[in-house]
Design a protein around this motif. Structure first.
Motif, PDB file in Angstrom:
ATOM      1  N   CYS A  15       0.854  -1.179   0.000  1.00 46.78           N
ATOM      2  CA  CYS A  15       0.000   0.000   0.000  1.00 46.78           C
ATOM      3  C   CYS A  15       0.897   1.238   0.000  1.00 46.78           C
ATOM      4  N   ARG A  17       0.090   4.104   0.876  1.00 49.53           N
ATOM      5  CA  ARG A  17      -0.286   5.016   1.962  1.00 49.53           C
ATOM      6  C   ARG A  17       0.288   4.555   3.306  1.00 49.53           C
ATOM      7  N   CYS A  18       0.058   3.294   3.651  1.00 48.24           N
ATOM      8  CA  CYS A  18       0.466   2.810   4.978  1.00 48.24           C
ATOM      9  C   CYS A  18       1.552   1.739   4.910  1.00 48.24           C
ATOM     10  N   CYS A  39      -4.508   0.061   0.220  1.00 47.97           N
ATOM     11  CA  CYS A  39      -5.262  -1.068   0.772  1.00 47.97           C
ATOM     12  C   CYS A  39      -6.698  -0.623   1.082  1.00 47.97           C
ATOM     13  N   CYS A  42      -7.134   1.858   3.978  1.00 43.84           N
ATOM     14  CA  CYS A  42      -6.784   3.241   3.642  1.00 43.84           C
ATOM     15  C   CYS A  42      -7.880   3.861   2.781  1.00 43.84           C
TER      16      CYS A  42
HETATM   17 ZN   LIG Z   1      -2.967   1.095   3.451  1.00 43.59          ZN
END
Ligand SMILES: [Zn+2]
Length: 88
Positions: A15, A17-18, A39, A42
């Motif tokens: 992912c 983002r995370c 994901c 997110c």
């Molecule tokens: Zn994520």
């Protein structure tokens, strides 16, 4: 250039983002903010952002117009911002 988004984004291994790792059969989805694969957790957080309805509406119109010339399947790319998909 055709199908490039699939090679670049479809089978992302984590992912953006995370940084949760994504296996090929894990569902993922594209962010309407930066078109990066994220994901599903997110995505849920993204959907809660106050500007999400506006941004997503703007994104889909722009996406269809911009990717039509570049990719054979703009619908596939654009709609994956709203419908999760897996690598396989
Ligand atoms: Zn994520």
């Amino acid at each position: 250039m055709a199908e490039r988004w699939e090679e670049d984004l479809k089978c992302a291994i984590k992912c953006t983002r995370c940084s949760t790792s994504l296996k090929s059969d894990n569902e993922r989805i594209l962010s309407v903010y930066d078109h990066q694969p994220i994901c599903m957790a997110c995505k849920k957080a993204e959907e809660k952002r106050p500007d999400y309805p506006d941004v997503s509406k703007q994104m889909i119109g722009q996406c269809m117009a911009e990717t039509e010339a570049m990719w054979s399947d703009p619908g596939g790319f654009c709609y994956h911002h709203f419908y999760g998909y897996t690598c396989s």
